[in-house]
Design a protein around this motif. Structure first.
Motif, PDB file in Angstrom:
ATOM      1  N   ARG A 183     -69.236  79.221 -76.529  1.00  0.00           N
ATOM      2  CA  ARG A 183     -70.457  78.717 -75.888  1.00  0.00           C
ATOM      3  C   ARG A 183     -71.126  79.789 -75.032  1.00  0.00           C
ATOM      4  O   ARG A 183     -72.336  80.001 -75.108  1.00  0.00           O
ATOM      5  CB  ARG A 183     -70.103  77.496 -75.040  1.00  0.00           C
ATOM      6  CG  ARG A 183     -71.250  76.962 -74.188  1.00  0.00           C
ATOM      7  CD  ARG A 183     -70.841  75.642 -73.536  1.00  0.00           C
ATOM      8  NE  ARG A 183     -71.809  75.239 -72.518  1.00  0.00           N
ATOM      9  CZ  ARG A 183     -73.000  74.725 -72.789  1.00  0.00           C
ATOM     10  NH1 ARG A 183     -73.388  74.570 -74.037  1.00  0.00           N
ATOM     11  NH2 ARG A 183     -73.813  74.379 -71.809  1.00  0.00           N
ATOM     12  N   VAL A 184     -70.331  80.481 -74.233  1.00  0.00           N
ATOM     13  CA  VAL A 184     -70.898  81.517 -73.360  1.00  0.00           C
ATOM     14  C   VAL A 184     -71.457  82.667 -74.190  1.00  0.00           C
ATOM     15  O   VAL A 184     -72.560  83.169 -73.926  1.00  0.00           O
ATOM     16  CB  VAL A 184     -69.828  82.019 -72.365  1.00  0.00           C
ATOM     17  CG1 VAL A 184     -70.352  83.220 -71.575  1.00  0.00           C
ATOM     18  CG2 VAL A 184     -69.418  80.889 -71.418  1.00  0.00           C
ATOM     19  N   LEU A 185     -70.729  83.087 -75.224  1.00  0.00           N
ATOM     20  CA  LEU A 185     -71.197  84.191 -76.062  1.00  0.00           C
ATOM     21  C   LEU A 185     -72.554  83.867 -76.686  1.00  0.00           C
ATOM     22  O   LEU A 185     -73.456  84.716 -76.719  1.00  0.00           O
ATOM     23  CB  LEU A 185     -70.163  84.484 -77.143  1.00  0.00           C
ATOM     24  CG  LEU A 185     -70.458  85.679 -78.064  1.00  0.00           C
ATOM     25  CD1 LEU A 185     -69.155  86.351 -78.476  1.00  0.00           C
ATOM     26  CD2 LEU A 185     -71.212  85.271 -79.317  1.00  0.00           C
ATOM     27  N   HIS A 186     -72.725  82.634 -77.174  1.00  0.00           N
ATOM     28  CA  HIS A 186     -73.986  82.278 -77.828  1.00  0.00           C
ATOM     29  C   HIS A 186     -75.138  82.122 -76.837  1.00  0.00           C
ATOM     30  O   HIS A 186     -76.296  82.141 -77.240  1.00  0.00           O
ATOM     31  CB  HIS A 186     -73.809  80.998 -78.643  1.00  0.00           C
ATOM     32  CG  HIS A 186     -73.095  81.223 -79.936  1.00  0.00           C
ATOM     33  ND1 HIS A 186     -71.711  81.201 -80.037  1.00  0.00           N
ATOM     34  CD2 HIS A 186     -73.544  81.498 -81.176  1.00  0.00           C
ATOM     35  CE1 HIS A 186     -71.366  81.440 -81.284  1.00  0.00           C
ATOM     36  NE2 HIS A 186     -72.448  81.623 -81.997  1.00  0.00           N
ATOM     37  N   ALA A 188     -79.797  89.075 -72.175  1.00  0.00           N
ATOM     38  CA  ALA A 188     -78.347  89.014 -72.366  1.00  0.00           C
ATOM     39  C   ALA A 188     -77.630  89.992 -71.442  1.00  0.00           C
ATOM     40  O   ALA A 188     -78.115  91.093 -71.175  1.00  0.00           O
ATOM     41  CB  ALA A 188     -77.996  89.319 -73.818  1.00  0.00           C
ATOM     42  N   ARG A 189     -76.493  89.554 -70.965  1.00  0.00           N
ATOM     43  CA  ARG A 189     -75.639  90.414 -70.166  1.00  0.00           C
ATOM     44  C   ARG A 189     -74.488  90.955 -71.017  1.00  0.00           C
ATOM     45  O   ARG A 189     -74.174  90.402 -72.069  1.00  0.00           O
ATOM     46  CB  ARG A 189     -75.083  89.621 -68.976  1.00  0.00           C
ATOM     47  CG  ARG A 189     -76.151  89.259 -67.963  1.00  0.00           C
ATOM     48  CD  ARG A 189     -75.724  88.137 -67.038  1.00  0.00           C
ATOM     49  NE  ARG A 189     -75.810  86.835 -67.700  1.00  0.00           N
ATOM     50  CZ  ARG A 189     -75.778  85.669 -67.052  1.00  0.00           C
ATOM     51  NH1 ARG A 189     -75.658  85.652 -65.746  1.00  0.00           N
ATOM     52  NH2 ARG A 189     -75.861  84.532 -67.709  1.00  0.00           N
ATOM     53  N   GLU A 196     -76.408  84.939 -85.127  1.00  0.00           N
ATOM     54  CA  GLU A 196     -75.425  85.830 -84.506  1.00  0.00           C
ATOM     55  C   GLU A 196     -75.572  87.262 -85.001  1.00  0.00           C
ATOM     56  O   GLU A 196     -75.204  88.204 -84.307  1.00  0.00           O
ATOM     57  CB  GLU A 196     -74.000  85.342 -84.807  1.00  0.00           C
ATOM     58  CG  GLU A 196     -73.584  84.115 -84.030  1.00  0.00           C
ATOM     59  CD  GLU A 196     -74.187  82.835 -84.600  1.00  0.00           C
ATOM     60  OE1 GLU A 196     -74.596  82.847 -85.777  1.00  0.00           O
ATOM     61  OE2 GLU A 196     -74.252  81.834 -83.876  1.00  0.00           O
ATOM     62  N   HIS A 197     -76.106  87.435 -86.211  1.00  0.00           N
ATOM     63  CA  HIS A 197     -76.226  88.776 -86.784  1.00  0.00           C
ATOM     64  C   HIS A 197     -77.630  89.353 -86.588  1.00  0.00           C
ATOM     65  O   HIS A 197     -77.775  90.477 -86.108  1.00  0.00           O
ATOM     66  CB  HIS A 197     -75.885  88.725 -88.269  1.00  0.00           C
ATOM     67  CG  HIS A 197     -75.858  90.062 -88.933  1.00  0.00           C
ATOM     68  ND1 HIS A 197     -74.998  91.073 -88.554  1.00  0.00           N
ATOM     69  CD2 HIS A 197     -76.591  90.579 -89.953  1.00  0.00           C
ATOM     70  CE1 HIS A 197     -75.196  92.141 -89.296  1.00  0.00           C
ATOM     71  NE2 HIS A 197     -76.161  91.858 -90.157  1.00  0.00           N
ATOM     72  N   PRO A 207     -66.647  83.318 -89.486  1.00  0.00           N
ATOM     73  CA  PRO A 207     -66.341  83.810 -88.137  1.00  0.00           C
ATOM     74  C   PRO A 207     -67.547  83.728 -87.207  1.00  0.00           C
ATOM     75  O   PRO A 207     -68.666  84.013 -87.581  1.00  0.00           O
ATOM     76  CB  PRO A 207     -65.931  85.265 -88.381  1.00  0.00           C
ATOM     77  CG  PRO A 207     -65.483  85.301 -89.800  1.00  0.00           C
ATOM     78  CD  PRO A 207     -66.337  84.310 -90.531  1.00  0.00           C
ATOM     79  N   MET A 208     -67.315  83.270 -86.006  1.00  0.00           N
ATOM     80  CA  MET A 208     -68.244  83.280 -84.884  1.00  0.00           C
ATOM     81  C   MET A 208     -69.297  82.184 -84.915  1.00  0.00           C
ATOM     82  O   MET A 208     -70.026  82.003 -83.941  1.00  0.00           O
ATOM     83  CB  MET A 208     -68.931  84.645 -84.733  1.00  0.00           C
ATOM     84  CG  MET A 208     -68.911  85.138 -83.290  1.00  0.00           C
ATOM     85  SD  MET A 208     -69.572  86.813 -83.141  1.00  0.00           S
ATOM     86  CE  MET A 208     -71.264  86.447 -82.726  1.00  0.00           C
TER      87      MET A 208
END
Length: 711
Positions: A301-304, A312-313, A386-387, A592-593
């Protein structure tokens, strides 16, 4: 908004004096014929080498060539020893390793974990030319071949495995592929900016260990970061009440969210007012997410939430004694950069080494044109966001027209038909947020779910003008649209739907409702079936007005997280009511991801706040249930009837078993049928839906004039 250096503004490397290669070399002999004594960069790929911009290794190779570097291609090398990886000698700068246009595990295995019988990216479709997890294998062989040469991973396989990730094929959480491959850098997303900067900085004498500040890259840090403010990821995932006054530290500005049928709570992601560029979020470490599915869902959740390149950090995740450090995503290419990348001197043909061998993927795309990148749909089962990111990157109309003309003038197999003007989505060309400030600070995972954001521009005018200009070119008989259509956007522009239906449909138009039921659709972040009905009404109307007999071919997914047996039964009833029969079925494959993969693994919903007691997502995991869900999609197949009869009785729906048209399946069984594994597809091929009464999908319906008044 932040600006990036133009990728074509670097001073060319000295080797530019060798000029442009007709095709990049596959062998040392070809390299020497070009007058080179070595390669600056060697790209290792799991695909056959096709010199076409739809193939990643060709695009990156030609881009590096345009910077002045000498590039060799090791396409599908024999991985059983390091010798084939010495073909060009020691690269002067680095090895670039990619699995190819697809993740190698997705390429080699079906959703039931069966080995596929063919590989579309290999000459003659051979299925044995790449290893499992080929990024790991290729990186190992590169290291064995030349121990001191930097290894840079890239492509979708590396991109989607950049942090700890659930691996469906081994049914466990694996480490970042960067760690397992023992590579030096990982490039994620579309890699043009990163690869160009890496090559030029290495060429000026910097060591690969110094390249820690390049956006869109991942590296392993062994020592603490200096002057970085670290935030524990569990400190930013907190709900807050909606208030009239905007929170100045809320990442999503007021007005960016569309009305939603959700509880009155939003997520406030705090950030410091200053020094945002020096903030890093620490995700739970690898051991924690490996052992705790709830923490895995939280990390996902945090990554997305950290995918917008403008806000983005950096992220960091502990792997053993080192930190896997993810720099923020690379900034999108500008239209000018996109035009130059796609205007590089591709031959648009497979390498001559393959002679007359067929490469199925090339045959499918050789007469198609990529007009844009990115997707703001946010479908949870899809990894495009994501890509490639949510921000749409579009080419200019002139650039696209030049490529259409190049296909017409140079392709030996061209018959006058352009098979596609598209990209990840057919109709997001030049669509963007109306406000650059809102776009730069937005953290929504989708611009179109649960409804289309009021700040999203939905003007299809530029796309309509492109279609009209392209089909007026001399020598162009037909332009088809083969990319997936986002029909919830299309209904906002009746003019576009009319243009599409009248001129750019070859009898059938594929669209992807994916399901009919609210439960699975909410987990997919897809619009309700009512939106499909509205689009179908427009499609049918404009087909009649054009005097054409045309049909929508909807695609559906079985066994997606959030799908119950009752949901699949209702979908089967909808299919029968509307006269559709699935020739082959598409079962959910946890790549994945993807967000849906986190649901599959954790049984939690990362679209909302994750706690030990938060929503549990019902997930079809057992092979028997997955086969049942596939069988519902193929309710008409006698091989599935025994399984469906048993399931319907257990569900209390024996009333659907009978011999009238109102029943789902008959009570009788054809002799000799029903002995195969229920739910299994006839062959491991792509999903197709056949409308009852239509000619086979190999034949197009007659595009004849309809008599007035005929429906």
């Amino acid at each position: 908004m932040q600006q990036a250096r133009d990728i074509f503004s670097y001073r060319k490397f000295w080797a530019a004096r060798f000029g442009i290669a007709p095709q990049l070399p596959l062998t040392r002999a070809e390299m020497e014929r070009l007058g080179w004594d070595s390669c600056d960069v060697v790209l290792v790929t799991g695909d056959a080498y096709v010199d076409h911009p739809s193939f990643g290794m060709a695009l990156i190779g030609r881009l590096l060539e345009a910077q002045g570097f000498r590039v060799g291609i090791l396409a599908q090398p024999d991985w059983h020893s390091a010798e084939p990886f010495k073909e060009f000698g020691r690269p002067n700068l680095f090895f670039g390793v990619t699995g190819g246009n697809m993740d190698s595990m997705v390429n080699r295995y079906t959703s039931d974990r069966r080995i596929r019988s063919n590989d579309a990216y290999t000459p003659d479709g051979a299925a044995d030319r790449r290893p499992d997890r080929c990024v790991l294998v290729y990186a190992q062989r590169c290291r064995e071949a030349y121990k001191d040469v930097p290894i840079v991973l890239g492509g979708i396989e590396a991109s989607l495995r950049r942090v700890a990730h659930y691996d469906y094929w081994s049914d466990k959480v694996r480490r970042s592929v960067l760690v397992d491959a023992k590579a030096d850098l990982l490039v994620y997303g579309n890699g043009e900016r990163q690869v160009v900067e890496i090559a030029h900085r290495l060429a000026t004498g910097e060591s690969v260990a110094e390249l820690t500040d390049i956006r869109g890259t991942v590296f392993v840090r062994r020592t603490p970061a200096v002057d970085w403010r670290e935030i524990d990821s569990t400190h930013i995932d907190r709900p807050g009440a909606i208030t009239a006054a905007p929170n100045p530290y809320q990442e999503t500005p007021a007005g960016c969210d569309s009305p939603a049928k959700e509880p009155a709570a939003v997520l406030h992601f705090t950030r410091p007012a200053r020094g945002h560029g020096k903030t890093v979020i620490r995700l739970p470490d690898f051991d924690a997410v490996r052992d705790d599915p709830v923490l895995y869902a939280h990390a996902s959740r945090v990554l997305h939430q950290e995918t917008n390149p403008h806000n983005a950090r950096a992220l960091v995740q502990r792997h053993g004694s080192g930190d896997v450090w993810l720099n923020p995503p690379a900034l999108p290419l500008t239209t000018r950069e996109m035009d130059r990348v796609y205007g590089l001197p591709y031959s648009r043909l497979p390498h001559r080494h393959y002679a007359d061998a067929r490469i199925p993927a090339f045959e499918m795309i050789q007469h198609s044109v990529t007009i844009m990148r990115g997707c703001f749909g946010g479908c949870t089962f899809c990894s495009i966001t994501e890509h490639e990111g949510r921000i749409i990157q579009s080419r200019s109309e002139d650039s696209i027209i030049r490529e259409v003309e190049a296909i017409r003038d140079t392709s030996p197999a061209f018959t006058g038909v352009i098979s596609d003007l598209g990209g990840p989505t057919a109709n997001m060309y030049r669509l963007a947020c109306k406000s650059r400030e809102i776009e730069a600070s937005c953290r929504r995972p989708s611009c179109v779910y649960p409804g289309i954001c009021k700040n999203l521009g939905t003007d299809h005018g530029p796309l309509i003008r492109l279609y009209r200009r392209a089909r007026q070119l001399p020598g162009i008989k037909k332009i088809l649209i083969g990319s997936g259509l986002r029909y919830d956007l299309a209904v906002k522009s009746p003019e576009y739907v009319k243009e599409l239906v009248t001129h750019h449909v070859g009898g059938y138009l594929k669209i992807a409702p994916e399901h009919t039921e609210p439960g699975p659709l909410s987990k997919m972040m897809k619009p309700g079936i009512g939106t499909y009905d509205r689009f179908k009404a427009m499609f049918d109307q404009y087909s009649r007005e054009a005097g054409k007999e045309q049909y929508l071919i909807p695609y559906f997914i079985a066994a997606h997280p959030g799908t119950t047996d009752e949901d699949m039964l209702n979908l089967a009833l909808w299919l029968k009511k509307n006269g559709f029969r699935a020739d082959q079925v598409q079962a959910f494959l946890p790549s994945p991801m993807a967000v849906a993969t986190a649901m599959y693994h954790s049984r939690k919903n990362p679209l909302h706040r994750i706690t030990r007691t938060s929503e549990t997502v019902e997930t079809p995991r057992k092979l028997t249930q997955r086969r049942l869900h596939k069988a519902f999609l193929r309710y008409h197949d006698p091989e599935n009837w025994p399984l469906l009869r048993e399931a319907l009785k257990q569900m209390g729906r024996a009333d659907l078993i009978g011999n009238s048209k109102h029943h789902l399946i008959p009570a009788w069984q054809p002799q000799g049928m029903g002995t195969a594994k229920a739910g299994a597809s006839p062959k491991a091929t792509s999903f197709r839906t056949q409308h009852t009464g239509l000619p086979p999908q190999g034949r197009k319906p007659a595009l004849r004039k309809l008599r007035k008044g005929r429906s």
